[in-house]
Design a protein around this motif. Structure first.
Motif, PDB file in Angstrom:
ATOM      1  N   LEU A 160       0.822  -1.211   0.000  1.00  0.00           N
ATOM      2  CA  LEU A 160       0.000   0.000   0.000  1.00  0.00           C
ATOM      3  C   LEU A 160       0.857   1.262   0.000  1.00  0.00           C
ATOM      4  O   LEU A 160       0.554   2.221  -0.721  1.00  0.00           O
ATOM      5  N   THR A 161       1.928   1.288   0.787  1.00  0.00           N
ATOM      6  CA  THR A 161       2.785   2.483   0.777  1.00  0.00           C
ATOM      7  C   THR A 161       3.440   2.672  -0.591  1.00  0.00           C
ATOM      8  O   THR A 161       3.596   3.809  -1.056  1.00  0.00           O
ATOM      9  N   ASP A 162       3.791   1.580  -1.250  1.00  0.00           N
ATOM     10  CA  ASP A 162       4.345   1.690  -2.604  1.00  0.00           C
ATOM     11  C   ASP A 162       3.305   2.244  -3.574  1.00  0.00           C
ATOM     12  O   ASP A 162       3.621   3.069  -4.444  1.00  0.00           O
ATOM     13  N   PHE A 164       0.750   4.186  -2.809  1.00  0.00           N
ATOM     14  CA  PHE A 164       0.558   5.606  -2.518  1.00  0.00           C
ATOM     15  C   PHE A 164       1.734   6.435  -3.025  1.00  0.00           C
ATOM     16  O   PHE A 164       1.565   7.560  -3.503  1.00  0.00           O
ATOM     17  N   ALA A 165       2.944   5.893  -2.915  1.00  0.00           N
ATOM     18  CA  ALA A 165       4.111   6.604  -3.436  1.00  0.00           C
ATOM     19  C   ALA A 165       3.984   6.795  -4.947  1.00  0.00           C
ATOM     20  O   ALA A 165       4.321   7.867  -5.483  1.00  0.00           O
ATOM     21  N   GLU A 166       3.491   5.765  -5.636  1.00  0.00           N
ATOM     22  CA  GLU A 166       3.283   5.859  -7.082  1.00  0.00           C
ATOM     23  C   GLU A 166       2.268   6.951  -7.406  1.00  0.00           C
ATOM     24  O   GLU A 166       2.391   7.664  -8.408  1.00  0.00           O
ATOM     25  N   ALA A 167       1.275   7.104  -6.529  1.00  0.00           N
ATOM     26  CA  ALA A 167       0.250   8.130  -6.731  1.00  0.00           C
ATOM     27  C   ALA A 167       0.662   9.481  -6.152  1.00  0.00           C
ATOM     28  O   ALA A 167      -0.118  10.442  -6.180  1.00  0.00           O
ATOM     29  N   GLN A 168       1.869   9.567  -5.600  1.00  0.00           N
ATOM     30  CA  GLN A 168       2.417  10.776  -4.991  1.00  0.00           C
ATOM     31  C   GLN A 168       1.549  11.275  -3.840  1.00  0.00           C
ATOM     32  O   GLN A 168       1.301  12.468  -3.680  1.00  0.00           O
ATOM     33  N   ILE A 169       1.098  10.333  -3.031  1.00  0.00           N
ATOM     34  CA  ILE A 169       0.315  10.644  -1.831  1.00  0.00           C
ATOM     35  C   ILE A 169       1.167  10.288  -0.620  1.00  0.00           C
ATOM     36  O   ILE A 169       1.542   9.128  -0.438  1.00  0.00           O
ATOM     37  N   PRO A 170       1.513  11.275   0.221  1.00  0.00           N
ATOM     38  CA  PRO A 170       2.411  11.014   1.361  1.00  0.00           C
ATOM     39  C   PRO A 170       1.694  10.279   2.494  1.00  0.00           C
ATOM     40  O   PRO A 170       0.652  10.727   2.987  1.00  0.00           O
ATOM     41  N   VAL A 171       2.243   9.157   2.899  1.00  0.00           N
ATOM     42  CA  VAL A 171       1.679   8.373   4.009  1.00  0.00           C
ATOM     43  C   VAL A 171       2.827   7.853   4.866  1.00  0.00           C
ATOM     44  O   VAL A 171       3.988   7.884   4.459  1.00  0.00           O
ATOM     45  N   THR A 243      -2.796  -5.796  -6.338  1.00  0.00           N
ATOM     46  CA  THR A 243      -3.939  -5.214  -7.055  1.00  0.00           C
ATOM     47  C   THR A 243      -4.850  -4.450  -6.102  1.00  0.00           C
ATOM     48  O   THR A 243      -5.282  -3.321  -6.388  1.00  0.00           O
ATOM     49  N   GLU A 244      -5.150  -5.057  -4.952  1.00  0.00           N
ATOM     50  CA  GLU A 244      -6.034  -4.414  -3.980  1.00  0.00           C
ATOM     51  C   GLU A 244      -5.421  -3.104  -3.463  1.00  0.00           C
ATOM     52  O   GLU A 244      -6.134  -2.117  -3.248  1.00  0.00           O
ATOM     53  N   SER A 245      -4.112  -3.095  -3.258  1.00  0.00           N
ATOM     54  CA  SER A 245      -3.437  -1.892  -2.764  1.00  0.00           C
ATOM     55  C   SER A 245      -3.445  -0.797  -3.821  1.00  0.00           C
ATOM     56  O   SER A 245      -3.681   0.384  -3.512  1.00  0.00           O
ATOM     57  N   ALA A 246      -3.205  -1.169  -5.075  1.00  0.00           N
ATOM     58  CA  ALA A 246      -3.249  -0.186  -6.162  1.00  0.00           C
ATOM     59  C   ALA A 246      -4.649   0.400  -6.290  1.00  0.00           C
ATOM     60  O   ALA A 246      -4.813   1.621  -6.511  1.00  0.00           O
ATOM     61  N   GLN A 247      -5.678  -0.419  -6.137  1.00  0.00           N
ATOM     62  CA  GLN A 247      -7.052   0.066  -6.212  1.00  0.00           C
ATOM     63  C   GLN A 247      -7.362   1.020  -5.067  1.00  0.00           C
ATOM     64  O   GLN A 247      -8.044   2.035  -5.259  1.00  0.00           O
ATOM     65  N   MET A 248      -6.876   0.717  -3.858  1.00  0.00           N
ATOM     66  CA  MET A 248      -7.116   1.604  -2.731  1.00  0.00           C
ATOM     67  C   MET A 248      -6.444   2.951  -2.943  1.00  0.00           C
ATOM     68  O   MET A 248      -7.030   4.013  -2.668  1.00  0.00           O
ATOM     69  N   ALA A 249      -5.216   2.955  -3.445  1.00  0.00           N
ATOM     70  CA  ALA A 249      -4.513   4.217  -3.700  1.00  0.00           C
ATOM     71  C   ALA A 249      -5.241   5.029  -4.769  1.00  0.00           C
ATOM     72  O   ALA A 249      -5.399   6.255  -4.643  1.00  0.00           O
ATOM     73  N   THR A 250      -5.707   4.361  -5.808  1.00  0.00           N
ATOM     74  CA  THR A 250      -6.449   5.048  -6.870  1.00  0.00           C
ATOM     75  C   THR A 250      -7.752   5.626  -6.330  1.00  0.00           C
ATOM     76  O   THR A 250      -8.132   6.766  -6.641  1.00  0.00           O
TER      77      THR A 250
END
Length: 266
Positions: A160-162, A164-171, A243-250
């Motif tokens: 999930l942190t990866d 969010f990093a791809e989406a440039q969202i700081p966590v 996949t689930e983590s990428a969907q949550m970040a999106t």
């Protein structure tokens, strides 16, 4: 190779010899190799001896000359009956998480399994911390030695942190007073907590530290904002943690942009 029960063979003392400490180190090194290839530093005398005991076998020539790999017999020659029982108990269907050792192994049995990284001790929060009750879980190295399917040992929160990093969202990963861990976003009056419920012998905890294979529940997003705004959503499960983590970040990126709770509808 003849098909037979490795436990039956161990119990009947069919392994009339056990590896020396040096042979054991080479065989464990081979176990760590995905192709089970022995290190090239093994001397010729030891190679002859290990071949005579069917612990190793030559690999096909196209994979490289003068290379040897660990065999089924070689893997089980590294174990005693109690060690094999302990590792194989990880596939017990009665346990909610196949992977936890259910065999009541003695400290004498567990200690070498842990030191050789065939078993890892984790507390109810998926971590190794002194002073907390821990439970034994088989590692992928342990799975490999007894031919159990390997599992994803990546921490759930890493995916999930990866993402969010791809989406440039700081966590960041935060821990509460009870030891539960969550991936957390804090900015501009918005606090968003992301976690998964995971079962332990002591009950469910909120965790992002447990390895991926232990997670059967979906990601949960708990977002608070303003004076009383709040949204709590789960996304689809059983798609695989990446996949689930990428969907949550999106979904969260869309929510930040539009403040629309339907952003979390998969």
């Amino acid at each position: 190779m003849t098909a037979y029960s490795p436990l039956a063979q161990l119990a009947s003392n069919s392994f009339t010899a056990t590896p020396t400490s040096r042979q054991r180190s080479w065989m464990l090194a081979a176990l760590r190799d995905r192709a089970l290839i022995l290190p090239e530093t093994v001397n010729s005398r030891s190679l002859v001896l290990m071949r005579s005991r069917e612990w190793i076998e030559p690999v096909p020539a196209e994979q490289g000359p003068h290379k040897f790999r660990l065999t089924f017999l070689g893997r089980f020659a590294l174990l005693s009956v109690p060690k094999a029982h302990a590792l194989l108990s990880a596939q017990s269907p009665a346990d909610r998480h196949p992977g936890r050792l259910t065999f009541n192994a003695s400290a004498m049995t567990l200690k070498p399994l842990i030191s050789e990284r065939l078993v890892v001790m984790l507390d109810r929060h998926g971590e190794q911390r002194a002073g907390r009750e821990e439970h034994p879980y088989i590692t992928n190295l342990g799975r490999r030695i007894v031919e159990l399917p390997e599992a994803d040992e990546t921490e759930a929160g890493q995916y999930l942190t990866d993402a969010f990093a791809e989406a440039q969202i700081p966590v960041s990963v935060e821990r509460d007073n009870d030891g539960n861990t969550r991936v957390v976003y804090r900015r501009d009056g918005v606090v968003a907590q992301f976690y998964r419920e995971v079962w332990n012998p002591d009950g469910y905890t909120h965790s992002v530290r447990h390895p991926a294979w232990m997670h059967t529940k979906p990601w949960t997003a708990l977002v608070t904002y303003g004076t009383d705004g709040a949204v709590e959503k789960n996304l689809l499960n059983h798609l695989g943690l990446p996949t689930e983590s990428a969907q949550m970040a999106t979904s969260f990126a869309a929510w930040l942009r539009d403040r629309d709770d339907d952003a979390f509808e998969a």
